[in-house]
Design an enzyme around this catalytic site. Structure first.
Site, PDB file in Angstrom:
ATOM      1  N   GLN A 103       9.745 -16.319  64.094  1.00  0.00           N
ATOM      2  CA  GLN A 103      10.285 -16.233  65.452  1.00  0.00           C
ATOM      3  C   GLN A 103      11.775 -15.927  65.501  1.00  0.00           C
ATOM      4  O   GLN A 103      12.237 -15.234  66.408  1.00  0.00           O
ATOM      5  CB  GLN A 103       9.994 -17.533  66.208  1.00  0.00           C
ATOM      6  CG  GLN A 103       8.529 -17.739  66.529  1.00  0.00           C
ATOM      7  CD  GLN A 103       8.287 -19.024  67.293  1.00  0.00           C
ATOM      8  OE1 GLN A 103       9.109 -19.460  68.090  1.00  0.00           O
ATOM      9  NE2 GLN A 103       7.146 -19.649  67.053  1.00  0.00           N
ATOM     10  N   TYR A 154       7.074   2.129  52.640  1.00  0.00           N
ATOM     11  CA  TYR A 154       8.300   2.928  52.753  1.00  0.00           C
ATOM     12  C   TYR A 154       8.184   4.187  51.887  1.00  0.00           C
ATOM     13  O   TYR A 154       7.153   4.440  51.270  1.00  0.00           O
ATOM     14  CB  TYR A 154       9.509   2.081  52.366  1.00  0.00           C
ATOM     15  CG  TYR A 154       9.821   0.973  53.342  1.00  0.00           C
ATOM     16  CD1 TYR A 154      10.124   1.251  54.675  1.00  0.00           C
ATOM     17  CD2 TYR A 154       9.811  -0.366  52.941  1.00  0.00           C
ATOM     18  CE1 TYR A 154      10.415   0.232  55.574  1.00  0.00           C
ATOM     19  CE2 TYR A 154      10.102  -1.392  53.834  1.00  0.00           C
ATOM     20  CZ  TYR A 154      10.401  -1.089  55.146  1.00  0.00           C
ATOM     21  OH  TYR A 154      10.687  -2.096  56.032  1.00  0.00           O
ATOM     22  N   ARG A 174      10.156  -2.736  43.067  1.00  0.00           N
ATOM     23  CA  ARG A 174       9.214  -3.430  43.966  1.00  0.00           C
ATOM     24  C   ARG A 174       7.966  -2.571  44.080  1.00  0.00           C
ATOM     25  O   ARG A 174       7.983  -1.501  44.703  1.00  0.00           O
ATOM     26  CB  ARG A 174       9.872  -3.639  45.333  1.00  0.00           C
ATOM     27  CG  ARG A 174       9.025  -4.430  46.330  1.00  0.00           C
ATOM     28  CD  ARG A 174       9.168  -5.920  46.135  1.00  0.00           C
ATOM     29  NE  ARG A 174       8.449  -6.664  47.159  1.00  0.00           N
ATOM     30  CZ  ARG A 174       8.980  -7.071  48.311  1.00  0.00           C
ATOM     31  NH1 ARG A 174      10.248  -6.784  48.585  1.00  0.00           N
ATOM     32  NH2 ARG A 174       8.262  -7.759  49.168  1.00  0.00           N
ATOM     33  N   GLU A 203       5.527  -1.699  50.584  1.00  0.00           N
ATOM     34  CA  GLU A 203       5.502  -1.975  52.029  1.00  0.00           C
ATOM     35  C   GLU A 203       5.327  -0.729  52.900  1.00  0.00           C
ATOM     36  O   GLU A 203       5.535  -0.770  54.107  1.00  0.00           O
ATOM     37  CB  GLU A 203       6.764  -2.740  52.455  1.00  0.00           C
ATOM     38  CG  GLU A 203       6.587  -4.222  52.595  1.00  0.00           C
ATOM     39  CD  GLU A 203       6.400  -4.965  51.273  1.00  0.00           C
ATOM     40  OE1 GLU A 203       6.167  -6.170  51.347  1.00  0.00           O
ATOM     41  OE2 GLU A 203       6.465  -4.391  50.176  1.00  0.00           O
ATOM     42  N   HIS A 260       3.598  -2.181  56.315  1.00  0.00           N
ATOM     43  CA  HIS A 260       3.949  -2.720  57.628  1.00  0.00           C
ATOM     44  C   HIS A 260       2.897  -2.369  58.683  1.00  0.00           C
ATOM     45  O   HIS A 260       2.758  -3.076  59.679  1.00  0.00           O
ATOM     46  CB  HIS A 260       5.322  -2.218  58.060  1.00  0.00           C
ATOM     47  CG  HIS A 260       6.449  -2.893  57.343  1.00  0.00           C
ATOM     48  ND1 HIS A 260       6.619  -4.254  57.333  1.00  0.00           N
ATOM     49  CD2 HIS A 260       7.464  -2.388  56.592  1.00  0.00           C
ATOM     50  CE1 HIS A 260       7.685  -4.562  56.615  1.00  0.00           C
ATOM     51  NE2 HIS A 260       8.207  -3.456  56.151  1.00  0.00           N
TER      52      HIS A 260
END
Length: 672
Positions: free
Chosen positions: A340, A167, A215, A165, A253
């Site tokens: 949301q 990181y 991961r 992701e 991201h």
């Protein structure tokens, strides 16, 4: 057995997982709360009770430089163990297992003391990272190992080393973020050294009977990202270093390709995990938009992966697995991928919850208890608020009658489900239809109820929704003017040249609907990958197609207008608004702020833009200019002395807000 592949055990050698489901890591915001341990314990324990084999916690930093924001959660000292033991003991009491995710956010850390392989600022962060020295890197490796050791002492069954992701660990792996020339940079063997040494150090510290999940970013979706050959090389090195399981990571991201939102097809990335099968002997976990037990079972049965990771689906329904296993899949409250109430809340510093299940992460604050005094309740309106109230109140023992003037339940959800990319709302309506039956709600459709007919009830809950607001524009009653309900609900014919007044959520939904060129790719993995420029062959670095995005043009000429001078769509969700803007702009839809409306006539829509009067020669003007509460029944009931509660759009109609409506309906149902 239903879903035989999903509920098959998985032997890890030193321990066995009872099924193939990993509850993926989600930062809830409770990690930093004073009473967070007790609330997290209740949250995770409820999921363990209903069958999750292995839970992964929210990301916990191994040191101060790795926190997501100032004050972020860490595990770097023995004094923190009791906090975590509260969580692990609760999970174990319910027969589950839990792993701590060790997350160092690297250049994504939103605080001034962030670090990275190179001093390169992330496009989504205002802080510039400090470039790590060789000595600091060695200390970081030890910090990861120390965190894992403390996790074991706190009762965790394992750790997940977060290597995807975008990181910190992921940042070492790619040339995009690693421009070092020492032993931690340069060729790929050097760039992957940090990841491998972290796993090796963790294994040495925790022993052999402890789960280590790594991961691994298998599809970066950014320029200068990793290649599939590098993924294979890293996976094999991670296996040799001592990992137990490899989990799939999809997208950084900062990537501008959707990976988890509703427009992404179900199981859209299991093919990525499958490509790694055979290159390592470790169990592989696939992830992203797996929200249904049949989808999960299909992925496993065709051999794409050995486990599935489902995260947000367990926000939506803690009982997902027990319902699936007991033949009650039609009672599952399905995750709709909207973000949301989960990710959008986290990014503004609030606690995670779920649009379709407001109790998520609030279990201790919203207990479901039998009604002390059972009442005869009327609910007027079977939209999101009314439905949420009705089934929850009935589940507590109240007698509930639900009225709606239309022929089907759903209210505004019946509008939403037609929007390309929002087909998951069909699942929400299926859930409510079934729960009306299960809880014994009396449903009266095609029934326009009067105040006199409500006199026999103890209390009335008005969830009668909204009426579209009509702006005061000269010619607003011209035949070419349509409301969004005319278009989306009543299927009024719409011409080829369209002006949409209003750039809120409804305006964007209407534009998505009118600009859709053919079938939506939210149900088509190959089509989705082609539209968003994903290289399905994995031959290109970062998994990006050389052709880029291939989003087709709109069959209509559409212009979206708003009075405000701000960016159109500014009020849309932080994690999904950019998807809608990108899609519409790629289709050729124009968005114009700062517009004054003069009149509508046969020539079109007369406007003033930047001080210049223009006539937009359009076939239709679609009004998406807000809503007004529909409270026609409120005053007659109050005047007759009845107790009345207003919920949903009937209470506040500034913007159609299903998250607020369902939460309000649920809270009232649990209190009444």
């Amino acid at each position: 057995m239903s879903y035989p592949s999903l509920f098959a055990p998985l032997d890890l050698g030193f321990t066995t997982l009872k099924n193939r489901v990993l509850m993926g890591s989600m930062h809830t915001g409770l990690e930093e709360y004073p009473d967070g341990a007790e609330r997290l314990a209740a949250f995770y324990a409820e999921r363990a009770r209903h069958g999750v084999a292995l839970i992964v916690s929210g990301g916990i930093a191994p040191d101060l430089t790795g926190v997501g924001m100032e004050g972020g959660a860490m595990l770097n000292d023995a004094s923190q163990i009791p906090h975590h033991r509260t969580i692990t003991e609760a999970v174990h009491q319910e027969g589950g297992k839990i792993a701590l995710q060790i997350l160092h956010t690297g250049r994504y850390s939103y605080q001034p003391h962030l670090v990275a392989p190179s001093a390169l600022q992330a496009p989504i962060n205002r802080f510039v990272p400090h470039e790590l020295s060789h000595e600091e890197i060695l200390q970081l490796i030890d910090n990861f190992a120390r965190c894992a050791q403390l996790a074991r002492e706190a009762g965790y069954d394992g750790v997940e080393v977060m290597g995807s992701e975008g990181y910190l660990i992921n940042e070492f792996l790619t040339l995009r973020t690693n421009q070092r020339s020492d032993q931690w940079g340069g060729d790929y063997r050097n760039r992957m050294r940090f990841a491998v040494e972290v796993v090796r150090a963790v294994r040495e510290r925790v022993g052999n009977d402890f789960i280590i999940i790594y991961r691994l970013s298998m599809l970066d979706l950014v320029e200068d990202g990793g290649t599939f050959a590098e993924t294979v090389e890293l996976a094999q090195a991670i296996e040799a270093a001592g990992a137990t399981i490899i989990n799939t990571g999809i997208g950084w991201h900062e990537a501008r390709i959707p990976t988890i939102a509703t427009p992404v097809p179900r199981g859209a990335f299991s093919w990525v995990t499958r490509k790694l099968k055979g290159h390592v002997s470790l169990p592989l976990v696939t992830t992203n938009r797996i929200n249904d037990p049949q989808v999960a079972d299909d992925i496993l049965s065709r051999g794409d992966a050995d486990m599935v990771s489902m995260a947000r689906p367990f926000l939506a329904d803690a009982e997902l697995l027990s319902k699936a296993q007991s033949g009650r899949a039609d009672e599952i409250n399905t995750c709709i991928g909207c973000n949301q109430a989960c990710l959008d809340q986290i990014f503004v510093g609030k606690v995670t919850s779920c649009l379709v299940n407001p109790r998520a992460c609030h279990e201790t604050k919203m207990p479901i208890l039998p009604a002390v005094q059972k009442k005869n309740l009327a609910v007027v309106g079977a939209g999101p608020a009314g439905l949420a109230f009705a089934i929850n109140a009935a589940a507590r023992g109240h007698q509930v009658t639900l009225f709606d003037a239309h022929s089907e339940i759903g209210g505004q959800f019946n509008i939403a489900k037609q929007i390309p990319g929002k087909e998951e709302f069909y699942e929400t309506l299926r859930y409510y239809r079934r729960m009306i039956e299960v809880t014994g709600v009396t449903l009266k459709l095609n029934h326009t109820v009067t105040a006199d007919q409500l006199q026999a009830f103890d209390e009335t809950i008005l969830a009668s929704g909204i009426v579209p607001r009509t702006p005061p524009i000269d010619g607003i009653d011209h035949p070419k003017v349509l409301s969004y309900l005319d278009v989306l609900r009543d299927k009024a014919p719409v011409g080829n040249k369209v002006a949409i007044i209003g750039c809120g959520g409804i305006g964007f939904d209407t534009a998505m609907y009118l600009s859709q060129p053919g079938e939506s790719t939210s149900q088509n993995i190959a089509g989705f990958c082609n539209e968003w420029g994903i290289d399905s062959s994995l031959q290109q670095a970062g998994g990006l197609s050389p052709q880029g995005m291939q989003i087709p043009r709109s069959p209509r000429q559409i212009v979206m207008l708003q009075r405000k001078a701000s960016k159109p769509g500014q009020g849309l969700g932080k994690t999904t608004g950019w998807i809608h803007r990108t899609t519409l702009l790629s289709r050729g839809v124009k968005m114009i702020p700062g517009v004054s409306y003069q009149k509508i006539d046969d020539d079109g829509l007369h406007v003033v833009i930047n001080g210049e009067t223009q006539v937009l020669a359009v076939d239709n003007v679609v009004i998406c200019a807000g809503q007004e509460p529909n409270r026609a029944l409120a005053q007659p009931l109050i005047d007759s002395g009845k107790t009345v509660h207003l919920i949903g759009g009937c209470d506040v109609a500034m913007e159609l807000d299903a998250r607020r409506a369902i939460a309000q309906g649920t809270r009232l149902a649990l209190e009444i």
